[in-house]
Design a protein around this motif. Structure first.
Motif, mmCIF file in Angstrom:
data_model
loop_
_atom_site.group_PDB
_atom_site.id
_atom_site.type_symbol
_atom_site.label_atom_id
_atom_site.label_comp_id
_atom_site.label_asym_id
_atom_site.label_seq_id
_atom_site.Cartn_x
_atom_site.Cartn_y
_atom_site.Cartn_z
ATOM 1 N N LEU A 1 -6.165 4.784 18.872
ATOM 2 C CA LEU A 1 -6.750 4.906 17.538
ATOM 3 C C LEU A 1 -5.813 4.229 16.543
ATOM 4 O O LEU A 1 -4.616 4.507 16.521
ATOM 5 C CB LEU A 1 -6.917 6.384 17.185
ATOM 6 C CG LEU A 1 -7.557 6.687 15.826
ATOM 7 C CD1 LEU A 1 -9.058 6.438 15.894
ATOM 8 C CD2 LEU A 1 -7.281 8.125 15.422
ATOM 9 N N ARG A 2 -6.358 3.351 15.707
ATOM 10 C CA ARG A 2 -5.539 2.623 14.734
ATOM 11 C C ARG A 2 -5.805 3.176 13.337
ATOM 12 O O ARG A 2 -6.932 3.158 12.851
ATOM 13 C CB ARG A 2 -5.837 1.123 14.795
ATOM 14 C CG ARG A 2 -5.502 0.494 16.153
ATOM 15 C CD ARG A 2 -5.639 -1.013 16.126
ATOM 16 N NE ARG A 2 -6.996 -1.463 15.897
ATOM 17 C CZ ARG A 2 -7.907 -1.659 16.858
ATOM 18 N NH1 ARG A 2 -7.595 -1.432 18.130
ATOM 19 N NH2 ARG A 2 -9.119 -2.089 16.559
ATOM 20 N N ILE A 3 -4.732 3.677 12.698
ATOM 21 C CA ILE A 3 -4.831 4.282 11.363
ATOM 22 C C ILE A 3 -3.995 3.461 10.392
ATOM 23 O O ILE A 3 -2.856 3.105 10.686
ATOM 24 C CB ILE A 3 -4.327 5.739 11.363
ATOM 25 C CG1 ILE A 3 -5.137 6.599 12.348
ATOM 26 C CG2 ILE A 3 -4.401 6.344 9.964
ATOM 27 C CD1 ILE A 3 -4.629 8.029 12.474
ATOM 28 N N LEU A 4 -4.560 3.173 9.237
ATOM 29 C CA LEU A 4 -3.829 2.494 8.159
ATOM 30 C C LEU A 4 -3.559 3.480 7.040
ATOM 31 O O LEU A 4 -4.491 4.094 6.502
ATOM 32 C CB LEU A 4 -4.659 1.314 7.632
ATOM 33 C CG LEU A 4 -4.101 0.594 6.394
ATOM 34 C CD1 LEU A 4 -2.766 -0.068 6.712
ATOM 35 C CD2 LEU A 4 -5.104 -0.421 5.864
ATOM 36 N N ASP A 5 -2.293 3.675 6.699
ATOM 37 C CA ASP A 5 -1.942 4.467 5.518
ATOM 38 C C ASP A 5 -1.737 3.480 4.376
ATOM 39 O O ASP A 5 -0.725 2.787 4.317
ATOM 40 C CB ASP A 5 -0.682 5.291 5.779
ATOM 41 C CG ASP A 5 -0.350 6.207 4.610
ATOM 42 O OD1 ASP A 5 -1.286 6.607 3.901
ATOM 43 O OD2 ASP A 5 0.836 6.521 4.408
ATOM 44 N N THR A 6 -2.690 3.415 3.462
ATOM 45 C CA THR A 6 -2.654 2.363 2.437
ATOM 46 C C THR A 6 -1.554 2.593 1.396
ATOM 47 O O THR A 6 -1.196 1.671 0.674
ATOM 48 C CB THR A 6 -4.007 2.278 1.704
ATOM 49 O OG1 THR A 6 -4.313 3.550 1.129
ATOM 50 C CG2 THR A 6 -5.116 1.879 2.664
ATOM 51 N N GLU A 7 -1.046 3.830 1.263
ATOM 52 C CA GLU A 7 -0.085 4.218 0.204
ATOM 53 C C GLU A 7 -0.770 4.188 -1.155
ATOM 54 O O GLU A 7 -0.898 5.197 -1.822
ATOM 55 C CB GLU A 7 1.158 3.323 0.206
ATOM 56 C CG GLU A 7 1.914 3.285 1.535
ATOM 57 C CD GLU A 7 2.669 4.574 1.838
ATOM 58 O OE1 GLU A 7 2.657 5.483 0.994
ATOM 59 O OE2 GLU A 7 3.251 4.668 2.923
ATOM 60 N N ASP A 8 -1.135 3.026 -1.622
ATOM 61 C CA ASP A 8 -2.119 2.850 -2.692
ATOM 62 C C ASP A 8 -2.742 1.492 -2.427
ATOM 63 O O ASP A 8 -2.296 0.763 -1.541
ATOM 64 C CB ASP A 8 -1.489 2.940 -4.096
ATOM 65 C CG ASP A 8 -0.422 1.880 -4.357
ATOM 66 O OD1 ASP A 8 -0.451 0.819 -3.697
ATOM 67 O OD2 ASP A 8 0.451 2.103 -5.204
ATOM 68 N N LEU A 9 -3.798 1.164 -3.136
ATOM 69 C CA LEU A 9 -4.433 -0.135 -2.915
ATOM 70 C C LEU A 9 -3.621 -1.204 -3.629
ATOM 71 O O LEU A 9 -3.600 -1.276 -4.856
ATOM 72 C CB LEU A 9 -5.879 -0.121 -3.403
ATOM 73 C CG LEU A 9 -6.850 0.736 -2.582
ATOM 74 C CD1 LEU A 9 -8.250 0.660 -3.174
ATOM 75 C CD2 LEU A 9 -6.873 0.301 -1.113
ATOM 76 N N HIS A 10 -2.951 -2.031 -2.835
ATOM 77 C CA HIS A 10 -2.073 -3.057 -3.393
ATOM 78 C C HIS A 10 -2.852 -4.037 -4.260
ATOM 79 O O HIS A 10 -2.381 -4.474 -5.310
ATOM 80 C CB HIS A 10 -1.374 -3.816 -2.262
ATOM 81 C CG HIS A 10 -0.411 -2.971 -1.480
ATOM 82 N ND1 HIS A 10 -0.808 -1.888 -0.723
ATOM 83 C CD2 HIS A 10 0.942 -3.051 -1.346
ATOM 84 C CE1 HIS A 10 0.258 -1.346 -0.152
ATOM 85 N NE2 HIS A 10 1.314 -2.021 -0.512
ATOM 86 N N PHE A 11 -4.071 -4.371 -3.823
ATOM 87 C CA PHE A 11 -4.826 -5.375 -4.585
ATOM 88 C C PHE A 11 -5.253 -4.830 -5.941
ATOM 89 O O PHE A 11 -5.348 -5.578 -6.912
ATOM 90 C CB PHE A 11 -6.026 -5.887 -3.780
ATOM 91 C CG PHE A 11 -7.199 -4.950 -3.664
ATOM 92 C CD1 PHE A 11 -8.168 -4.885 -4.664
ATOM 93 C CD2 PHE A 11 -7.374 -4.147 -2.546
ATOM 94 C CE1 PHE A 11 -9.267 -4.046 -4.551
ATOM 95 C CE2 PHE A 11 -8.461 -3.304 -2.425
ATOM 96 C CZ PHE A 11 -9.414 -3.247 -3.433
ATOM 97 N N LEU A 12 -5.477 -3.520 -6.049
ATOM 98 C CA LEU A 12 -5.813 -2.916 -7.336
ATOM 99 C C LEU A 12 -4.609 -2.956 -8.271
ATOM 100 O O LEU A 12 -4.737 -3.315 -9.456
ATOM 101 C CB LEU A 12 -6.282 -1.471 -7.123
ATOM 102 C CG LEU A 12 -6.545 -0.647 -8.385
ATOM 103 C CD1 LEU A 12 -7.643 -1.276 -9.241
ATOM 104 C CD2 LEU A 12 -6.912 0.794 -8.008
ATOM 105 N N ARG A 13 -3.446 -2.613 -7.737
ATOM 106 C CA ARG A 13 -2.226 -2.646 -8.548
ATOM 107 C C ARG A 13 -1.952 -4.076 -9.038
ATOM 108 O O ARG A 13 -1.642 -4.297 -10.203
ATOM 109 C CB ARG A 13 -1.043 -2.134 -7.711
ATOM 110 C CG ARG A 13 0.280 -2.223 -8.411
ATOM 111 C CD ARG A 13 1.327 -1.287 -7.845
ATOM 112 N NE ARG A 13 1.205 -0.963 -6.450
ATOM 113 C CZ ARG A 13 1.859 -1.569 -5.450
ATOM 114 N NH1 ARG A 13 2.665 -2.579 -5.726
ATOM 115 N NH2 ARG A 13 1.723 -1.172 -4.212
ATOM 116 N N GLN A 14 -2.091 -5.056 -8.141
ATOM 117 C CA GLN A 14 -1.839 -6.449 -8.517
ATOM 118 C C GLN A 14 -2.862 -6.952 -9.534
ATOM 119 O O GLN A 14 -2.522 -7.709 -10.450
ATOM 120 C CB GLN A 14 -1.856 -7.329 -7.273
ATOM 121 C CG GLN A 14 -0.636 -7.146 -6.387
ATOM 122 C CD GLN A 14 -0.638 -8.100 -5.207
ATOM 123 O OE1 GLN A 14 -1.435 -9.041 -5.138
ATOM 124 N NE2 GLN A 14 0.252 -7.859 -4.254
ATOM 125 N N ALA A 15 -4.117 -6.535 -9.375
ATOM 126 C CA ALA A 15 -5.168 -6.969 -10.302
ATOM 127 C C ALA A 15 -4.883 -6.452 -11.708
ATOM 128 O O ALA A 15 -5.011 -7.189 -12.706
ATOM 129 C CB ALA A 15 -6.528 -6.477 -9.814
#
Length: 412
Positions: A107-121
């Protein structure tokens, strides 16, 4: 008797819970897996720092790994994990194709921490001095991060705003997303009685990792704009700035005549926060939920922040202080909170309610573990229903594989 789960976490860095909210979050996850009697291994290609948590001391196996090397494939075969967790989308890009190749049933799980693309935008809109709108979201980083979310079986999202954004603006199926904020123990009704009282506290505080651009920007904003106005209103108060990894440009802001003190890393964040009367967090861009503001609630320290600072943190509950977006509004609310004990006590109580109703670990821990087990049991069907993710996995595996092979040969 159920088979003991084996989980491998691949980190972009070794966890530093005393340096950042991301480090605290990762340690929480590791401790949760251990509490469920799982075999936990942690790997990273980064160097161990003086501030890295000693994960081996709590029973976690530790592996240093190398980018673009088949030695990682050998390690995967040796561990043979049931679950692999990537701590950011960049880590999934680097190692996900190897996991899919060597351990296709993990099973592959991604912990995004926060959405990097939202912060950069938001950062891009801020730098361009324009109002943020959705056109800023459709960036190359968004394509990379959302591709990573689609390639994984489950992605952990820390903010309800970000869940809504992914589902409504990017049409991500909600079965691929799991809301899991930073969680904590409940605050007992009499806990604040053991902390310094309103009259025993002095000064304002800001705390945050200076590698994180929104924190550095907030400190500059405090220094240049908010503090001159606020310090005039409260001529005896000081502003204390703490944070991990401060550069020389951060220390250059230190000015005792202006009562603006830069101390750098705090040995114990709770000790300095609980002595302060009010936390200031004028976050002007960013994403996720803010660990500093949760820490303030735990310390009984009310805060003044912005709409972005408080985003998705308090639901329908009253905030732990005030939310203000203008310079004058920020200074006015901070003065009010600092000066009026009744307002301060009400704000303090609001913080306890937010923690207890929205971040109590009992709301999330068991549900998260059960969600992992549910997806594992129907993994084949789960992946068939995410066919776009399978296509991305197939294409990425081939492209990344040959790039990695080329780098390996080049390195030889």
């Amino acid at each position: 008797m159920e088979k003991k789960q084996k989980i491998l976490v691949i980190g972009s860095v070794w966890p530093e819970p005393n340096s950042s909210a991301a480090g605290s979050r990762m340690l929480q996850l590791l401790q949760l897996f251990l509490a469920n009697n799982w075999d936990v291994a942690f790997s990273s290609s980064s160097l161990v720092s003086d501030y890295s948590f000693d994960i081996e001391s709590i029973g976690i196996s530790k592996y240093s790994i190398v980018l673009n090397s088949d030695s990682f494939n050998v390690l995967l075969k040796e561990i043979n994990p049931d679950i692999v967790l990537f701590d950011r989308f960049m880590t999934e890009e680097q190692f996900g194709w190897r996991v899919a190749n060597v351990c296709p049933n993990s099973l592959r799980i991604l912990d995004t921490e926060d959405l990097h693309f939202l912060r950069q935008a938001r950062h891009k809109a801020f730098k361009e001095k324009k109002e943020f709108n959705q056109t800023y979201l459709f960036s190359d980083t968004a394509k990379r991060e959302i591709a990573s979310i689609l390639r994984c079986d489950l992605s952990l999202i820390i903010s309800e705003f970000e869940i809504d954004l992914l589902i409504n603006s990017f049409k991500i199926d909600k079965s691929l997303l799991h809301y899991l904020p930073i969680f904590s123990d409940k605050i007992a009704d009499d806990f604040y009685d053991s902390l310094p009282s309103f009259n025993d506290r002095n000064d304002f505080i800001f705390i945050g990792n200076f590698w994180h651009e929104p924190n550095w920007n907030a400190v500059q904003y405090l220094k240049e704009t908010i503090w001159p106005s606020l310090s005039e209103r409260l001529p005896k108060a000081k502003l204390l700035i703490y944070g991990a990894y401060p550069s020389q440009k951060v220390f250059q802001l230190h000015n005792e005549k202006e009562r603006f003190y830069v101390f750098g890393r705090a040995e114990n964040a709770y000790n300095v926060i609980k002595k302060a009367k009010v936390m200031l967090a004028p976050i002007r861009f960013g994403a996720g939920i803010k660990g500093k503001l949760l820490d303030a609630m735990h310390c009984g320290t009310p805060s003044v922040t912005t709409s972005i600072g408080a985003e998705s943190m308090f639901g329908e509950l009253p905030w732990n202080g005030f939310i203000a977006n203008s310079i004058e509004g920020f200074a006015e609310k901070a003065t009010q909170l600092y000066s009026d004990e009744n307002i301060w006590l009400e704000a303090q109580n609001n913080g306890r309610n937010i923690i207890n109703q929205r971040y109590d670990r009992n709301l999330y821990e068991e549900n998260f573990i059960q969600q992992i087990i549910r997806v594992q049991k129907k993994l084949e069907i789960h992946r068939q229903q995410n066919f776009i993710g399978s296509i991305l996995q197939h294409n990425t595996m081939n492209a990344t594989k040959y790039m990695a092979k080329w780098i390996q040969e080049k390195n030889k």
